[in-house]
Design a protein around this motif. Structure first.
Motif, PDB file in Angstrom:
ATOM      1  N   GLU A  83       0.821  -1.211   0.000  1.00 46.25           N
ATOM      2  CA  GLU A  83       0.000   0.000   0.000  1.00 46.25           C
ATOM      3  C   GLU A  83       0.856   1.262   0.000  1.00 46.25           C
ATOM      4  O   GLU A  83       2.062   1.219   0.244  1.00 46.25           O
ATOM      5  N   SER A  84       0.214   2.363  -0.288  1.00 48.74           N
ATOM      6  CA  SER A  84       0.866   3.681  -0.237  1.00 48.74           C
ATOM      7  C   SER A  84       2.159   3.732  -1.031  1.00 48.74           C
ATOM      8  O   SER A  84       3.160   4.261  -0.573  1.00 48.74           O
ATOM      9  N   VAL A  85       2.158   3.157  -2.215  1.00 50.43           N
ATOM     10  CA  VAL A  85       3.365   3.178  -3.037  1.00 50.43           C
ATOM     11  C   VAL A  85       3.323   4.431  -3.917  1.00 50.43           C
ATOM     12  O   VAL A  85       2.443   4.579  -4.739  1.00 50.43           O
ATOM     13  N   PRO A  86       4.269   5.354  -3.702  1.00 50.49           N
ATOM     14  CA  PRO A  86       4.251   6.573  -4.507  1.00 50.49           C
ATOM     15  C   PRO A  86       4.526   6.260  -5.976  1.00 50.49           C
ATOM     16  O   PRO A  86       5.274   5.336  -6.288  1.00 50.49           O
ATOM     17  N   GLU A  87       3.907   7.040  -6.852  1.00 53.79           N
ATOM     18  CA  GLU A  87       4.158   6.859  -8.281  1.00 53.79           C
ATOM     19  C   GLU A  87       5.534   7.428  -8.558  1.00 53.79           C
ATOM     20  O   GLU A  87       5.814   8.567  -8.234  1.00 53.79           O
ATOM     21  N   GLY A  88       6.391   6.644  -9.128  1.00 59.46           N
ATOM     22  CA  GLY A  88       7.742   7.139  -9.400  1.00 59.46           C
ATOM     23  C   GLY A  88       8.771   6.090  -9.024  1.00 59.46           C
ATOM     24  O   GLY A  88       8.510   4.902  -9.103  1.00 59.46           O
ATOM     25  N   ILE A 105       0.709  -9.558 -11.340  1.00 65.56           N
ATOM     26  CA  ILE A 105       0.803  -8.338 -10.545  1.00 65.56           C
ATOM     27  C   ILE A 105      -0.146  -7.290 -11.114  1.00 65.56           C
ATOM     28  O   ILE A 105      -0.097  -6.967 -12.298  1.00 65.56           O
ATOM     29  N   PHE A 106      -1.035  -6.815 -10.259  1.00 69.49           N
ATOM     30  CA  PHE A 106      -1.940  -5.748 -10.650  1.00 69.49           C
ATOM     31  C   PHE A 106      -1.373  -4.426 -10.125  1.00 69.49           C
ATOM     32  O   PHE A 106      -1.175  -4.262  -8.922  1.00 69.49           O
ATOM     33  N   THR A 107      -1.092  -3.502 -11.021  1.00 74.17           N
ATOM     34  CA  THR A 107      -0.608  -2.191 -10.583  1.00 74.17           C
ATOM     35  C   THR A 107      -1.743  -1.204 -10.812  1.00 74.17           C
ATOM     36  O   THR A 107      -2.171  -0.995 -11.940  1.00 74.17           O
ATOM     37  N   THR A 108      -2.229  -0.622  -9.745  1.00 72.23           N
ATOM     38  CA  THR A 108      -3.552  -0.012  -9.800  1.00 72.23           C
ATOM     39  C   THR A 108      -3.575   1.508  -9.815  1.00 72.23           C
ATOM     40  O   THR A 108      -4.480   2.110  -9.268  1.00 72.23           O
ATOM     41  N   SER A 109      -2.575   2.132 -10.416  1.00 68.06           N
ATOM     42  CA  SER A 109      -2.691   3.580 -10.579  1.00 68.06           C
ATOM     43  C   SER A 109      -2.007   3.999 -11.865  1.00 68.06           C
ATOM     44  O   SER A 109      -1.059   3.354 -12.317  1.00 68.06           O
ATOM     45  N   PHE A 110      -2.506   5.080 -12.445  1.00 72.93           N
ATOM     46  CA  PHE A 110      -2.009   5.512 -13.752  1.00 72.93           C
ATOM     47  C   PHE A 110      -0.496   5.709 -13.754  1.00 72.93           C
ATOM     48  O   PHE A 110       0.201   5.306 -14.682  1.00 72.93           O
ATOM     49  N   GLY A 111       0.019   6.316 -12.674  1.00 76.41           N
ATOM     50  CA  GLY A 111       1.439   6.645 -12.617  1.00 76.41           C
ATOM     51  C   GLY A 111       2.361   5.448 -12.536  1.00 76.41           C
ATOM     52  O   GLY A 111       3.574   5.591 -12.604  1.00 76.41           O
ATOM     53  N   TYR A 112       1.812   4.244 -12.392  1.00 81.52           N
ATOM     54  CA  TYR A 112       2.651   3.046 -12.371  1.00 81.52           C
ATOM     55  C   TYR A 112       2.954   2.557 -13.778  1.00 81.52           C
ATOM     56  O   TYR A 112       3.573   1.513 -13.958  1.00 81.52           O
TER      57      TYR A 112
ATOM     58  N   ASN C 197      -2.235  14.063 -19.240  1.00 81.86           N
ATOM     59  CA  ASN C 197      -2.370  14.915 -18.072  1.00 81.86           C
ATOM     60  C   ASN C 197      -1.740  14.369 -16.818  1.00 81.86           C
ATOM     61  O   ASN C 197      -2.033  14.810 -15.724  1.00 81.86           O
ATOM     62  N   PHE C 198      -0.867  13.382 -16.958  1.00 84.10           N
ATOM     63  CA  PHE C 198      -0.164  12.912 -15.770  1.00 84.10           C
ATOM     64  C   PHE C 198       0.747  14.025 -15.271  1.00 84.10           C
ATOM     65  O   PHE C 198       1.433  14.665 -16.063  1.00 84.10           O
ATOM     66  N   PRO C 199       0.714  14.291 -13.956  1.00 84.88           N
ATOM     67  CA  PRO C 199       1.514  15.407 -13.447  1.00 84.88           C
ATOM     68  C   PRO C 199       3.006  15.140 -13.487  1.00 84.88           C
ATOM     69  O   PRO C 199       3.609  14.748 -12.503  1.00 84.88           O
ATOM     70  N   GLY C 200       3.615  15.331 -14.627  1.00 87.90           N
ATOM     71  CA  GLY C 200       5.053  15.152 -14.760  1.00 87.90           C
ATOM     72  C   GLY C 200       5.510  15.757 -16.069  1.00 87.90           C
ATOM     73  O   GLY C 200       4.713  15.995 -16.978  1.00 87.90           O
TER      74      GLY C 200
END
Lengths: 372, 308, 371
Positions: A83-88, A105-112, C197-200
């Protein structure tokens, strides 16, 4: 003399530093021939989920965690969650670590997106599923929900309930998924209640209950009688409830936070799709795809109506929902004008999915702007 | 109500939680102890309130337990800074880290559970008809409490002998020690009470603002409170206005969006921080030959036998 | 110069009232010069682990399994080790920056903002100079990063030296300004137009990225960081400048009397301090992140204070402490599978700090018999 020496030294330093870029490295191309290692006998999948927030966030991550629960129950396994994995940079490490001893592996946020793709290259025998992204690979699939369909249904309810034709909408960020939900919402509200205005305020945060509440109050002060929120915390709904104004949230059922004034809101059921993915991995039939699930597929849905929502409104929404489930209804069908008066979708045309997923304009009737 | 009044009302409700934290911070710093643990103490205050209110449904008991819990964190900070004479910055940082972690840990069981609480309001129907004061006609008791507290603390700090002692302790501990004031006891008392007020800030946040526990729900407001202490120049009355100013800026930004003013909200939000620095620079320049207004021994532990 | 250092041999009576007759013929004497050595940080880490173990036990879990898992996650495999080092690089550089300021009692808590400015400065090169010859990018980006961080540090130092504004406040305020600036850039001004629109910002080209070491994410920034340690250690111990800093740190009044210019040193130290943090920021964007994005720093600037303090402000020791804290963060993700929230690792960090600062001071006390 001394100056010259310093200059020369500096040049040399710059040269050395210049040689430090990645581009000067020899390309190390890896052969990707070892895919499909036969493991037909033991087929207990090791599944992992990477979350952007905590499962108790009451929103986005909660919906994924519910999906995870269904997977665990169906296959009798215990999935790993982080949990709480920052995008980056952190995301890449976490995914890489998971890839070493997991199958799916399901990566569940756009920034991943980029970390997922880059880890997937190194682990061709692991299956990656990335939510809401647009980059796929042989072992990376993406999945996304048609939030505009559930957004439309919520808008119908809001439009049928509003009396003064003023609806407020707190959006987190002006990104396509929020924009198309607001647009669908507005089109629906206008279809039952012409001239309805939807006032949009961007909170510029996914998670800051205090700011979200301030944003909600600024709309409530403007006199809206329905307040919708595209946020993870229920702060907006709670603020609306305090003034006896109808409220709607997003992602998860938020009725418990405002039982008297809750209407409904878009929700997402990832579970059945997750089960399908894991099952197809077990059967060995999985193929990379960009999955888009709407009302018809059961991925997009709306929460059960609040207890004070009139039966008439419920019927209206359910009827439309049935129409969508039967595949007889398109949300973005022309003519659609944007809020500056420009014709965006011509009469008789329907927007393509690609255009919807990249939407960066607001429809007529939305009172708000998209920065830049 | 017109626009200005609405913003003012939003500023008051948005600034109240900050105000409690700032008042607590002022007490700390006036006694010569800087407390960077505000964020952690606020979170502990919030999570303890959530847990106990859900258990007992009794606002008063919850309030007391929360005071004890945040006071304990304050006591820890006081012990480290005053008795052990550790570095106050590092100690404060440790309080924030520990408080953030512990609150998330404790809060796991109550995360997302709505808290069925209603804070009593004080209705002054008299004010309803007066044009500008009508925003004060229906505020909850904690807002009144925070306003009263600002005034009381102001009177305490500037008009009572204890307050003068406090100033002495923060400015020049060895002199006050010579005067027979127990520096240690004074500092302990104010650090602990200050921490309790920071706990109240968390309490207000969760009981009024967003009645359900969410991990890290203060989202940086503790740090803003620390900035505000200085913005308010350690004066509780200025703190009142400063907190409302900070609280109102958020709201102002959203309202500007509604009326289509196109200023990136990021720059709007920078104003208070830059203003603080500029104000401090200005007063530093103006008073360059005078002693500064900040507690002079802020950040320094007091060694009793240091008076040679 | 006749003034004695005010910290020398201060004996402290733990009893509040010393007029009463003494019951015990012993008293504690405090001597900051006799504070415990290398074993204090180790012992405090150990005590902190025990304190947190109690919480784990209360949660019905086995602390030993948890700690083992954490250790394995951070140091148990070559992958874990390389990731721990990747995490340690920015911590080490920021820690160096923080430590040098703390050595002369300048409480710079603005490493976070200086780090962000460094990242922004480095990225600015990629945004405004898109057509440079490839080999020029990395040097320019690093220099810009250092410069931006140093200027941000100067913003803290100037009000302090010329307007008597407490640096603690300025540096804290500037952290927010930097964060808001970063958010403005990644959400609006520099947002990747092709990024949905990803903030980067747009992704860096390979020329704008630091070279990796041995197929891992470990990058050449490690060498820079170690180089910075060596240079700083040399400057602090072997140069006149380092000697002056030492004097300033020990007793600013005495140093002033000896003719050392406090203001000049504050300006220089804050520029170096900010520059190091900015360097870290530049290395982080060009070494691991590959673009400027929101949340580029998960609080490195604040964590660096722990790194510096654990190492007692010693540059060489900071190599160890940055690895340790880096490992704690990396390991913190590993124990989640056992049901502990991520915040457990920040709780542990807090506990370690508590034990450290109290252990440090307690170790300065000696029990002395009273004659």
């Amino acid at each position: 003399m001394k100056k010259l020496l310093i200059t020369v030294l500096c040049m040399a330093l710059i040269f050395v530093l210049g040689a430090c870029s990645q581009a000067t490295e020899k390309e190390t191309t890896k052969s990707e021939g070892n895919k499909g290692s036969e493991t037909t006998e033991k087929k207990v999948p090791r599944v992992a989920f990477v979350y952007i927030g905590v499962p108790t966030d009451g929103g986005w991550t909660k919906t994924h965690d519910e999906g995870r629960e269904l997977v665990d129950k169906t296959f009798g396994i215990k999935s790993t969650t982080v949990e709480s994995v920052p995008e980056g940079p952190d995301a890449e490490r976490v995914i890489e670590e998971l890839a070493q001893d997991h199958d799916i592996i399901f990566t569940t946020s756009f920034g991943y997106m980029d970390p997922t793709i880059s880890v997937a290259k190194k682990h061709p025998d692991v299956l990656f599923m990335h939510a809401t992204g647009y980059k796929t690979a042989e072992n990376v699939g993406t999945y996304q929900t048609k939030g505009y369909e559930s957004g439309y249904l919520s808008g119908l309810a809001a439009g049928a309930i509003t009396k003064n034709k003023k609806i407020g909408y707190v959006g987190a960020f002006p990104i396509p998924e929020v924009i198309y939900t607001i647009n669908a919402f507005t089109l629906a509200a206008q279809s039952v209640n012409p001239d309805t205005k939807v006032n949009v305020v961007w909170s510029n945060t996914w998670f800051d209950p205090t700011a979200e509440r301030q944003a909600a109050i600024s709309l409530l002060d403007k006199g809206v009688d329905v307040l919708a929120n595209y946020q993870d915390s229920p702060a907006g709904i709670q603020a609306a409830a305090k003034r006896g104004v109808w409220g709607m949230g997003n992602d998860a059922d938020m009725s418990e936070y405002a039982p008297e004034t809750y209407i409904t809101n878009p929700v997402i059921h990832w579970g059945p799709y997750y089960v399908e993915v894991v099952q197809s991995w077990i059967d060995g039939t999985w193929k990379s795809e960009s999955y888009l699930g709407g009302i018809k597929e059961g991925m997009a849905d709306i929460a059960p109506f609040g207890k004070n929502v009139p039966k008439k409104v419920q019927d209206l929404v359910n009827e439309k929902k049935q129409e969508m489930a039967d595949g007889k209804f398109e949300v973005f069908k022309g003519p659609i004008y944007d809020n500056k008066g420009k014709l965006r979708v011509a009469e008789g045309e329907t927007m393509s999915v690609e255009d919807i997923l990249a939407m960066d304009w607001l429809v007529k009737g939305v009172n708000g702007t998209i920065p830049k | 109500m017109d626009m200005v009044q609405l913003i003012l009302a939003a500023a008051i409700s948005g600034g109240t939680s900050l105000l409690f934290a700032v008042l607590g911070g002022i007490l700390n710093e006036k006694a010569g102890v800087i407390n960077l643990g505000t964020e952690g103490i606020m979170l502990i205050g919030a999570v303890i309130s959530a847990i106990f209110y859900l258990q007992t449904e009794n606002l008063f008991v919850t309030f007391l337990v929360m005071l004890v819990a945040s006071g304990l964190l304050g006591l820890l900070h006081a012990f480290l800074c005053i008795t052990i004479r550790a570095n106050q910055i590092v100690s404060g940082l440790a309080v924030t880290l520990f408080g953030t972690g512990l609150s998330a840990y404790l809060g796991k069981s109550v995360a997302g559970v709505p808290i069925p609480v209603s804070i009593p309001k004080i209705e002054l129907s008299l004010l309803d008809s007066i044009p500008f004061l009508s925003i004060f006609s229906e505020l909850d008791i904690f807002i009144w409490m925070s306003i009263a507290l600002s005034i009381i603390l102001y009177l305490y700090m500037y008009k009572t002998s204890w307050g003068l002692h406090l100033k002495a302790v923060g400015d020049n501990p060895s002199t006050s020690d010579a005067m027979g004031i127990s520096v240690t006891a004074f500092r302990y008392f104010h650090v602990v009470v200050g921490a309790m007020l920071m706990g109240v800030a968390g309490f207000y946040l969760i009981m009024v603002y967003s009645p359900n526990w969410i991990e890290g729900m203060t989202s940086g407001r503790g740090w803003i409170a620390i900035a505000l202490i200085i913005f308010a120049r350690w004066n509780p009355i200025y703190a009142l206005f400063g907190a409302y100013f900070f609280g109102g800026l958020d709201s102002l930004g959203f309202r500007m969006q509604i009326y289509n003013f196109d200023i990136p909200s990021y720059f709007l939000k920078m104003i208070p921080y830059l203003a603080t620095i500029l104000v401090l620079m200005f007063s530093g320049w103006k008073n360059r030959h005078k002693p500064s207004i900040e507690p002079k021994s802020l950040g320094n532990p007091y060694f009793r036998e240091q008076r040679f | 110069m006749s003034q004695k250092s005010s910290y020398e041999h201060i004996s402290v009576d733990l009893k509040v009232d010393n007029r009463k007759p003494r019951m015990v013929p012993y008293k504690f004497e405090y001597n900051p010069h006799k504070k415990g050595g290398w074993w204090v940080p180790l012992l405090s880490i150990f005590v902190a682990l025990i304190i947190c173990a109690v919480f784990i036990l209360l949660n019905g879990m086995n602390p030993i399994t948890i700690y083992t898992k954490m250790f394995q996650g951070a140091f148990g495999s070559s992958f874990g080790i390389s990731e721990t080092i990747v995490k340690a690089i920015p911590l080490l550089l920021c820690g160096l920056g923080v430590a040098i300021a703390y050595r002369i009692a300048i409480w710079n808590i603005g490493a976070e903002g200086q780090f962000l400015l460094g990242a922004i400065g480095a990225t600015a090169v990629t945004i405004f100079l898109p057509d440079l010859p490839g080999a020029l990018y990395i040097p320019l980006m690093l220099i810009m990063g250092i410069a931006a961080g140093a200027i941000w540090g100067l913003f803290t130092a100037l009000p302090r030296t010329y307007f008597q504004v407490n640096e603690l406040i300025t540096s804290l305020m500037l952290n927010y300004v930097a964060l808001l600036l970063l958010n403005y850039l990644v959400y609006e001004a520099w947002r990747d137009p092709a990024g949905f629109n990803f903030p980067g910002t747009p992704e860096f080209t390979p020329y704008q990225m630091l070279a990796n070491i041995g197929g891992t994410r470990l990058h050449i920034g490690l060498v820079f960081a170690l180089f910075a340690v060596a240079v700083l250690a040399f400057m602090l111990t072997k140069t006149r400048w380092g000697y002056e800093l030492k004097l300033l740190g020990a007793n600013s009044i005495a140093a002033k009397n000896a003719g050392i210019k406090m203001n000049k040193h504050i300006l220089i130290v804050m520029m170096i301090s900010g520059g190091l943090a900015g360097f870290a920021g530049a290395i982080e964007v060009s070494g691991v992140a590959g673009r400027l994005m929101y949340g580029i720093s998960p609080g490195y600037g604040y964590t660096a204070i722990i790194v510096a303090w654990l190492a007692k402000l010693n540059p060489w020791a900071m190599i160890m402490t940055s690895l340790f804290i880096g490992g704690l963060i990396v390991g913190g993700y590993s124990v989640q599978s056992m049901g502990l929230p991520l915040s457990f690792s920040s709780m542990l960090q807090g506990a370690i700090l508590f034990c450290l600062i109290s252990g440090e001071m307690i170790s300065g006390y000696r029990l002395k018999k009273i004659n």
